[in-house]
Write a protein that holds these residues in place. Structure first.
Motif, PDB file in Angstrom:
ATOM      1  N   ALA A  36      -7.013  -0.542   9.748  1.00  0.00           N
ATOM      2  CA  ALA A  36      -5.978   0.029  10.611  1.00  0.00           C
ATOM      3  C   ALA A  36      -5.977   1.556  10.568  1.00  0.00           C
ATOM      4  N   HIS A  37      -6.544   2.127   9.507  1.00  0.00           N
ATOM      5  CA  HIS A  37      -6.572   3.577   9.316  1.00  0.00           C
ATOM      6  C   HIS A  37      -8.002   4.049   9.060  1.00  0.00           C
ATOM      7  N   ILE A  38      -8.932   3.547   9.843  1.00  0.00           N
ATOM      8  CA  ILE A  38     -10.346   3.783   9.602  1.00  0.00           C
ATOM      9  C   ILE A  38     -10.709   5.269   9.649  1.00  0.00           C
ATOM     10  N   GLU A  39     -10.116   6.037  10.540  1.00  0.00           N
ATOM     11  CA  GLU A  39     -10.425   7.476  10.600  1.00  0.00           C
ATOM     12  C   GLU A  39      -9.942   8.191   9.341  1.00  0.00           C
ATOM     13  N   GLU A  40      -8.761   7.824   8.847  1.00  0.00           N
ATOM     14  CA  GLU A  40      -8.255   8.394   7.594  1.00  0.00           C
ATOM     15  C   GLU A  40      -9.218   8.053   6.451  1.00  0.00           C
ATOM     16  N   MET A  41      -9.694   6.822   6.416  1.00  0.00           N
ATOM     17  CA  MET A  41     -10.607   6.391   5.354  1.00  0.00           C
ATOM     18  C   MET A  41     -11.931   7.146   5.431  1.00  0.00           C
ATOM     19  N   ARG A  42     -12.428   7.354   6.636  1.00  0.00           N
ATOM     20  CA  ARG A  42     -13.684   8.100   6.806  1.00  0.00           C
ATOM     21  C   ARG A  42     -13.511   9.555   6.378  1.00  0.00           C
ATOM     22  N   GLU A  43     -12.377  10.142   6.708  1.00  0.00           N
ATOM     23  CA  GLU A  43     -12.111  11.519   6.305  1.00  0.00           C
ATOM     24  C   GLU A  43     -12.015  11.628   4.780  1.00  0.00           C
TER      25      GLU A  43
ATOM     26  N   GLU B 179      -4.480   9.366  -2.314  1.00  0.00           N
ATOM     27  CA  GLU B 179      -5.162   8.346  -1.502  1.00  0.00           C
ATOM     28  C   GLU B 179      -4.350   7.056  -1.497  1.00  0.00           C
ATOM     29  N   PRO B 180      -4.435   6.299  -0.415  1.00  0.00           N
ATOM     30  CA  PRO B 180      -3.706   5.031  -0.365  1.00  0.00           C
ATOM     31  C   PRO B 180      -4.212   4.086  -1.448  1.00  0.00           C
ATOM     32  N   ARG B 181      -3.271   3.381  -2.053  1.00  0.00           N
ATOM     33  CA  ARG B 181      -3.602   2.480  -3.157  1.00  0.00           C
ATOM     34  C   ARG B 181      -2.651   1.301  -3.164  1.00  0.00           C
ATOM     35  N   VAL B 182      -3.021   0.289  -3.925  1.00  0.00           N
ATOM     36  CA  VAL B 182      -2.161  -0.873  -4.101  1.00  0.00           C
ATOM     37  C   VAL B 182      -1.000  -0.444  -4.993  1.00  0.00           C
TER      38      VAL B 182
ATOM     39  N   ILE C   2       0.857  -1.173   0.000  1.00  0.00           N
ATOM     40  CA  ILE C   2       0.000   0.000   0.000  1.00  0.00           C
ATOM     41  C   ILE C   2       0.897   1.228   0.000  1.00  0.00           C
ATOM     42  N   THR C   3       0.606   2.153  -0.903  1.00  0.00           N
ATOM     43  CA  THR C   3       1.452   3.333  -1.055  1.00  0.00           C
ATOM     44  C   THR C   3       0.593   4.575  -1.240  1.00  0.00           C
ATOM     45  N   HIS C   4       1.228   5.733  -1.127  1.00  0.00           N
ATOM     46  CA  HIS C   4       0.601   7.034  -1.364  1.00  0.00           C
ATOM     47  C   HIS C   4       1.457   7.769  -2.385  1.00  0.00           C
ATOM     48  N   ASP C   5       0.831   8.441  -3.318  1.00  0.00           N
ATOM     49  CA  ASP C   5       1.537   9.248  -4.302  1.00  0.00           C
ATOM     50  C   ASP C   5       0.593  10.368  -4.717  1.00  0.00           C
ATOM     51  N   GLU C   6       0.965  11.602  -4.473  1.00  0.00           N
ATOM     52  CA  GLU C   6       0.083  12.744  -4.753  1.00  0.00           C
ATOM     53  C   GLU C   6      -0.347  12.810  -6.220  1.00  0.00           C
ATOM     54  N   ASP C   7       0.432  12.235  -7.112  1.00  0.00           N
ATOM     55  CA  ASP C   7       0.102  12.277  -8.543  1.00  0.00           C
ATOM     56  C   ASP C   7      -0.880  11.194  -8.968  1.00  0.00           C
ATOM     57  N   ILE C   8      -1.172  10.260  -8.086  1.00  0.00           N
ATOM     58  CA  ILE C   8      -2.076   9.156  -8.419  1.00  0.00           C
ATOM     59  C   ILE C   8      -3.181   9.109  -7.382  1.00  0.00           C
TER      60      ILE C   8
ATOM     61  N   THR D 256      -0.505   0.039  -9.078  1.00  0.00           N
ATOM     62  CA  THR D 256      -1.835   0.077  -9.688  1.00  0.00           C
ATOM     63  C   THR D 256      -2.498   1.417  -9.382  1.00  0.00           C
ATOM     64  N   ARG D 257      -3.673   1.593  -9.959  1.00  0.00           N
ATOM     65  CA  ARG D 257      -4.522   2.742  -9.626  1.00  0.00           C
ATOM     66  C   ARG D 257      -5.717   2.262  -8.799  1.00  0.00           C
ATOM     67  N   VAL D 258      -5.565   1.139  -8.138  1.00  0.00           N
ATOM     68  CA  VAL D 258      -6.633   0.569  -7.320  1.00  0.00           C
ATOM     69  C   VAL D 258      -6.503   1.107  -5.903  1.00  0.00           C
ATOM     70  N   GLY D 259      -7.472   1.922  -5.519  1.00  0.00           N
ATOM     71  CA  GLY D 259      -7.447   2.546  -4.204  1.00  0.00           C
ATOM     72  C   GLY D 259      -7.936   1.606  -3.111  1.00  0.00           C
ATOM     73  N   VAL D 260      -7.439   1.839  -1.909  1.00  0.00           N
ATOM     74  CA  VAL D 260      -7.865   1.069  -0.744  1.00  0.00           C
ATOM     75  C   VAL D 260      -9.372   1.202  -0.550  1.00  0.00           C
ATOM     76  N   ARG D 261      -9.898   2.429  -0.711  1.00  0.00           N
ATOM     77  CA  ARG D 261     -11.343   2.619  -0.553  1.00  0.00           C
ATOM     78  C   ARG D 261     -12.128   1.845  -1.604  1.00  0.00           C
ATOM     79  N   HIS D 262     -11.583   1.743  -2.805  1.00  0.00           N
ATOM     80  CA  HIS D 262     -12.253   0.996  -3.865  1.00  0.00           C
ATOM     81  C   HIS D 262     -12.358  -0.485  -3.494  1.00  0.00           C
ATOM     82  N   VAL D 263     -11.278  -1.040  -3.002  1.00  0.00           N
ATOM     83  CA  VAL D 263     -11.279  -2.439  -2.567  1.00  0.00           C
ATOM     84  C   VAL D 263     -12.272  -2.621  -1.419  1.00  0.00           C
TER      85      VAL D 263
END
Length: 91
Positions: free
Chosen positions: A60-67, A13-16, A3-9, A19-26
């Motif tokens: 593990a990052h539920i508050e971040e995901m809700r925000e 948001e955190p993603r695999v 899981i990584t973060h990159d402002e350009d993708i 890929t361009r598959v976001g954690v929230r999408h999964v």
């Protein structure tokens, strides 16, 4: 961890990774839609372990995901309010 973060993708948001598959999408597919992790992996063309890593990150990052979800809903509402609306029918 894949899981990584990159402002350009995905706006950072955190993603695999790789890929361009976001954690929230999964999470949306697995939790809200009730799809099995194996089905989500197949649909999104990621490994089953990546699905579980994304879900683990989500919980593990539920508050971040809700925000992130609140920010996404606010942005959607702003776009909806500023979009062109059909004219009122003439009576």
């Amino acid at each position: 961890m894949s899981i990584t973060h990159d402002e350009d993708i995905l706006g950072g948001e955190p993603r695999v990774d790789g890929t361009r598959v976001g954690v929230r999408h999964v999470a949306t597919r697995a939790i809200e839609s009730g799809l099995s992790p194996a089905h989500v992996a197949d649909q999104l063309d990621i490994s089953l372990s990546e699905v579980y890593e994304a879900l683990s990150y989500y919980y593990a990052h539920i508050e971040e995901m809700r925000e992130l979800e609140r920010a996404n809903e606010d942005a959607f509402e702003q776009v909806r309010e500023s979009s062109l609306k059909p004219k009122e029918p003439v009576q």
